[in-house]
Design a protein around this motif. Sequence first.
Motif, PDB file in Angstrom:
ATOM      1  N   GLU A  13       0.834  -1.214   0.000  1.00 44.50           N
ATOM      2  CA  GLU A  13       0.000   0.000   0.000  1.00 44.50           C
ATOM      3  C   GLU A  13       0.863   1.256   0.000  1.00 44.50           C
ATOM      4  OE1 GLU A  13      -3.406   0.444   2.467  1.00 44.50           O
ATOM      5  OE2 GLU A  13      -3.713  -1.713   2.694  1.00 44.50           O
ATOM      6  N   LEU A  14       1.923   1.221   0.797  1.00 43.27           N
ATOM      7  CA  LEU A  14       2.823   2.377   0.867  1.00 43.27           C
ATOM      8  C   LEU A  14       3.504   2.605  -0.473  1.00 43.27           C
ATOM      9  CD1 LEU A  14       4.167   4.587   2.504  1.00 43.27           C
ATOM     10  CD2 LEU A  14       5.723   2.883   3.456  1.00 43.27           C
ATOM     11  N   ALA A  15       3.892   1.517  -1.147  1.00 45.91           N
ATOM     12  CA  ALA A  15       4.528   1.638  -2.460  1.00 45.91           C
ATOM     13  C   ALA A  15       3.563   2.232  -3.479  1.00 45.91           C
ATOM     14  CB  ALA A  15       5.023   0.273  -2.934  1.00 45.91           C
ATOM     15  N   GLN A  16       2.279   1.884  -3.375  1.00 47.71           N
ATOM     16  CA  GLN A  16       1.314   2.432  -4.332  1.00 47.71           C
ATOM     17  C   GLN A  16       1.220   3.948  -4.210  1.00 47.71           C
ATOM     18  OE1 GLN A  16      -1.949   3.965  -4.126  1.00 47.71           O
ATOM     19  NE2 GLN A  16      -1.905   4.031  -6.361  1.00 47.71           N
ATOM     20  N   TYR A  28       6.670   1.017  -7.849  1.00 49.50           N
ATOM     21  CA  TYR A  28       5.498   0.203  -8.175  1.00 49.50           C
ATOM     22  C   TYR A  28       5.871  -1.273  -8.275  1.00 49.50           C
ATOM     23  CZ  TYR A  28       2.584   4.299  -9.320  1.00 49.50           C
ATOM     24  OH  TYR A  28       1.851   5.446  -9.269  1.00 49.50           O
ATOM     25  N   ARG A  29       6.999  -1.578  -8.905  1.00 55.91           N
ATOM     26  CA  ARG A  29       7.427  -2.974  -9.049  1.00 55.91           C
ATOM     27  C   ARG A  29       7.727  -3.593  -7.682  1.00 55.91           C
ATOM     28  NH1 ARG A  29       8.898  -4.665 -14.341  1.00 55.91           N
ATOM     29  NH2 ARG A  29       8.771  -2.986 -15.882  1.00 55.91           N
ATOM     30  N   LEU A  30       8.354  -2.822  -6.808  1.00 54.23           N
ATOM     31  CA  LEU A  30       8.584  -3.287  -5.445  1.00 54.23           C
ATOM     32  C   LEU A  30       7.250  -3.594  -4.768  1.00 54.23           C
ATOM     33  CD1 LEU A  30      10.331  -3.641  -2.823  1.00 54.23           C
ATOM     34  CD2 LEU A  30       9.964  -1.193  -2.443  1.00 54.23           C
ATOM     35  N   GLY A  31       6.277  -2.702  -4.937  1.00 57.74           N
ATOM     36  CA  GLY A  31       4.963  -2.896  -4.330  1.00 57.74           C
ATOM     37  C   GLY A  31       4.255  -4.122  -4.864  1.00 57.74           C
ATOM     38  N   ILE A  32       4.359  -4.366  -6.184  1.00 56.18           N
ATOM     39  CA  ILE A  32       3.750  -5.567  -6.769  1.00 56.18           C
ATOM     40  C   ILE A  32       4.356  -6.810  -6.135  1.00 56.18           C
ATOM     41  CG2 ILE A  32       3.554  -6.928  -8.888  1.00 56.18           C
ATOM     42  CD1 ILE A  32       3.423  -4.243 -10.415  1.00 56.18           C
ATOM     43  N   ALA A  62      -2.158  -6.024  -5.536  1.00 60.44           N
ATOM     44  CA  ALA A  62      -1.230  -6.161  -6.661  1.00 60.44           C
ATOM     45  C   ALA A  62      -1.841  -5.569  -7.927  1.00 60.44           C
ATOM     46  CB  ALA A  62      -0.876  -7.629  -6.876  1.00 60.44           C
ATOM     47  N   GLY A  63      -3.144  -5.786  -8.129  1.00 59.76           N
ATOM     48  CA  GLY A  63      -3.817  -5.222  -9.284  1.00 59.76           C
ATOM     49  C   GLY A  63      -3.867  -3.704  -9.239  1.00 59.76           C
ATOM     50  N   ASN A  64      -4.053  -3.150  -8.042  1.00 62.51           N
ATOM     51  CA  ASN A  64      -4.074  -1.702  -7.898  1.00 62.51           C
ATOM     52  C   ASN A  64      -2.718  -1.097  -8.256  1.00 62.51           C
ATOM     53  OD1 ASN A  64      -5.019   0.869  -7.215  1.00 62.51           O
ATOM     54  ND2 ASN A  64      -4.490   0.628  -5.057  1.00 62.51           N
ATOM     55  N   LEU A  65      -1.645  -1.731  -7.794  1.00 59.41           N
ATOM     56  CA  LEU A  65      -0.291  -1.259  -8.096  1.00 59.41           C
ATOM     57  C   LEU A  65      -0.003  -1.365  -9.590  1.00 59.41           C
ATOM     58  CD1 LEU A  65       1.204  -2.915  -4.988  1.00 59.41           C
ATOM     59  CD2 LEU A  65       1.933  -0.619  -5.672  1.00 59.41           C
ATOM     60  N   ALA A  66      -0.368  -2.492 -10.182  1.00 57.65           N
ATOM     61  CA  ALA A  66      -0.136  -2.674 -11.611  1.00 57.65           C
ATOM     62  C   ALA A  66      -0.923  -1.659 -12.429  1.00 57.65           C
ATOM     63  CB  ALA A  66      -0.504  -4.093 -12.024  1.00 57.65           C
ATOM     64  N   GLY A  67      -2.158  -1.392 -11.995  1.00 60.45           N
ATOM     65  CA  GLY A  67      -2.969  -0.402 -12.698  1.00 60.45           C
ATOM     66  C   GLY A  67      -2.368   0.996 -12.610  1.00 60.45           C
ATOM     67  N   SER A  68      -1.773   1.321 -11.467  1.00 64.48           N
ATOM     68  CA  SER A  68      -1.123   2.624 -11.315  1.00 64.48           C
ATOM     69  C   SER A  68       0.079   2.746 -12.246  1.00 64.48           C
ATOM     70  CB  SER A  68      -0.673   2.820  -9.860  1.00 64.48           C
ATOM     71  OG  SER A  68      -1.778   2.862  -8.984  1.00 64.48           O
ATOM     72  N   LEU A  69       0.862   1.662 -12.352  1.00 65.28           N
ATOM     73  CA  LEU A  69       2.005   1.691 -13.266  1.00 65.28           C
ATOM     74  C   LEU A  69       1.530   1.757 -14.719  1.00 65.28           C
ATOM     75  CD1 LEU A  69       4.993   1.559 -13.865  1.00 65.28           C
ATOM     76  CD2 LEU A  69       4.920  -0.925 -13.554  1.00 65.28           C
ATOM     77  N   THR A 129      -1.318  -3.309 -22.196  1.00 66.46           N
ATOM     78  CA  THR A 129      -0.984  -4.673 -21.767  1.00 66.46           C
ATOM     79  C   THR A 129      -1.036  -4.803 -20.253  1.00 66.46           C
ATOM     80  OG1 THR A 129       0.435  -5.018 -23.704  1.00 66.46           O
ATOM     81  CG2 THR A 129       0.779  -6.476 -21.813  1.00 66.46           C
ATOM     82  N   LEU A 130      -0.377  -3.878 -19.555  1.00 63.56           N
ATOM     83  CA  LEU A 130      -0.315  -3.986 -18.098  1.00 63.56           C
ATOM     84  C   LEU A 130      -1.673  -3.736 -17.455  1.00 63.56           C
ATOM     85  CD1 LEU A 130       1.228  -4.506 -15.569  1.00 63.56           C
ATOM     86  CD2 LEU A 130       2.138  -2.172 -15.642  1.00 63.56           C
ATOM     87  N   ALA A 131      -2.460  -2.818 -18.000  1.00 61.77           N
ATOM     88  CA  ALA A 131      -3.805  -2.583 -17.460  1.00 61.77           C
ATOM     89  C   ALA A 131      -4.656  -3.844 -17.579  1.00 61.77           C
ATOM     90  CB  ALA A 131      -4.471  -1.415 -18.185  1.00 61.77           C
ATOM     91  N   ARG A 132      -4.518  -4.543 -18.688  1.00 65.85           N
ATOM     92  CA  ARG A 132      -5.258  -5.804 -18.862  1.00 65.85           C
ATOM     93  C   ARG A 132      -4.740  -6.886 -17.925  1.00 65.85           C
ATOM     94  NH1 ARG A 132      -4.493  -7.668 -24.539  1.00 65.85           N
ATOM     95  NH2 ARG A 132      -5.920  -9.337 -23.902  1.00 65.85           N
TER      96      ARG A 132
END
Length: 414
Positions: A167-170, A189-193, A205-212, A227-230
């Motif tokens: 959460e902090l990484a996001q 973001y990658r650290l957070g994932i 993990a999906g929230n972090l990936a969506g942010s990236l 690609t990453l959003a999907r």
Amino acid sequence: MTDAIGVNIKRLRVERGWSQARLAREVCRLAGVNGEPIGRQEISRYETGKRTPREWLPFVAEALSVTVADLKASQKPVEAPLPTLADYLPDRDLLAPLSARTGRRIGIGTVDDLRQRVHGLRLADDVIAGGDLIRPALRELRSAVKLYRDGTHTSEVGRQLLSQIGELAQIAGWIASDAGQHGEAEQIYRLGISAARQAEDLTLAGNLAGSLAYQYSNTGREVEGITLARVALTDAGNDAPPKARALYLDRVAWAHTKAGEAQPAMRALGKASEALSEDTADTDSPTYLYWVDAGELQVMESRCYTELHRPLRAVPLLREVLKEYNATHTRELALYLSWLAVALADANEPEEAAVTAERVITLSSDVASERTAERVRVVLRRLEEFSDVPEVASLLAEGRATIQGGPSRGPAGP
């Protein structure tokens, strides 16, 4: 054959809905070994073909309920599968505990303290721009990672610590991106994932990936953004809370919009509304999704229409959103007004667009945000077509002077 083993391990793991960490634990359990000589990174090496399981292969096969021959069998060529979030993990495990921990014993009280600080940082981001928050955000993130790696704790406390680090990484990644530090944000973001996946928190993990993915879409990496959003939407699965699915779909819509793909963007927006309609008072949603509501979906819809040059739809939506918007959220107010200014220009209303753009410039001058600075540049470029209109000519001269002079305080370094 080696490549086939890795492909098969990954395919079978994903079909079971397991994380790499989960598969590693199952292999160790079946092998009857103490500790975890096979960890998440080792499974990743197997899947990418960087290493062969060898003596561990029978236990990997048993964990996946197949035979060793099944793992070695070549598969018929198929359409390239969508990546998984495992493909976006850091090259090295920054969260690996130290072999000899020297820190104090960590209990649930420490996790609760961290949770409160993370939420406080998130609330601060509502009203303070990234340039002013980047230093404290990075300090908090580094301290949390050090706490996890150095301290001793139970597996449950460790899992909750990892969730809080995620959460902090996001929010730290979001702040870094707002400060214009996109490379730093991507690493965060990658650290957070990685943290969220090790905690087996697929929603986070999906929230972090969506942010990236959102950052990719906004920084010229539109194809990667799609690609990453999907991936974020797919990996989280259908069990994700309605608010989370709505947010993932919003990111998908924006990614397609930035790529100029109107039809898939509109479909994703429709699905986002459907997902949010399933949210009820009894739905258990993570607290970090407190801001996801019908108003936010309306904001995204209006922004998509603006980017796709459909002002007749964008302008009414933006006006409705801005009528109710909290004026203390200066950065977001400036951003939303910037889209309204562009939509008004597309609607051939240059005078009104200039008035709106002036508000954007005024609000942005006191905000240490690269997002707002970039939106000012976008608005001014859009209005150049109307430079013969007196109101626009005056604004362009003022805007260029502001940009050349630079902000009174820029984004801070890490």
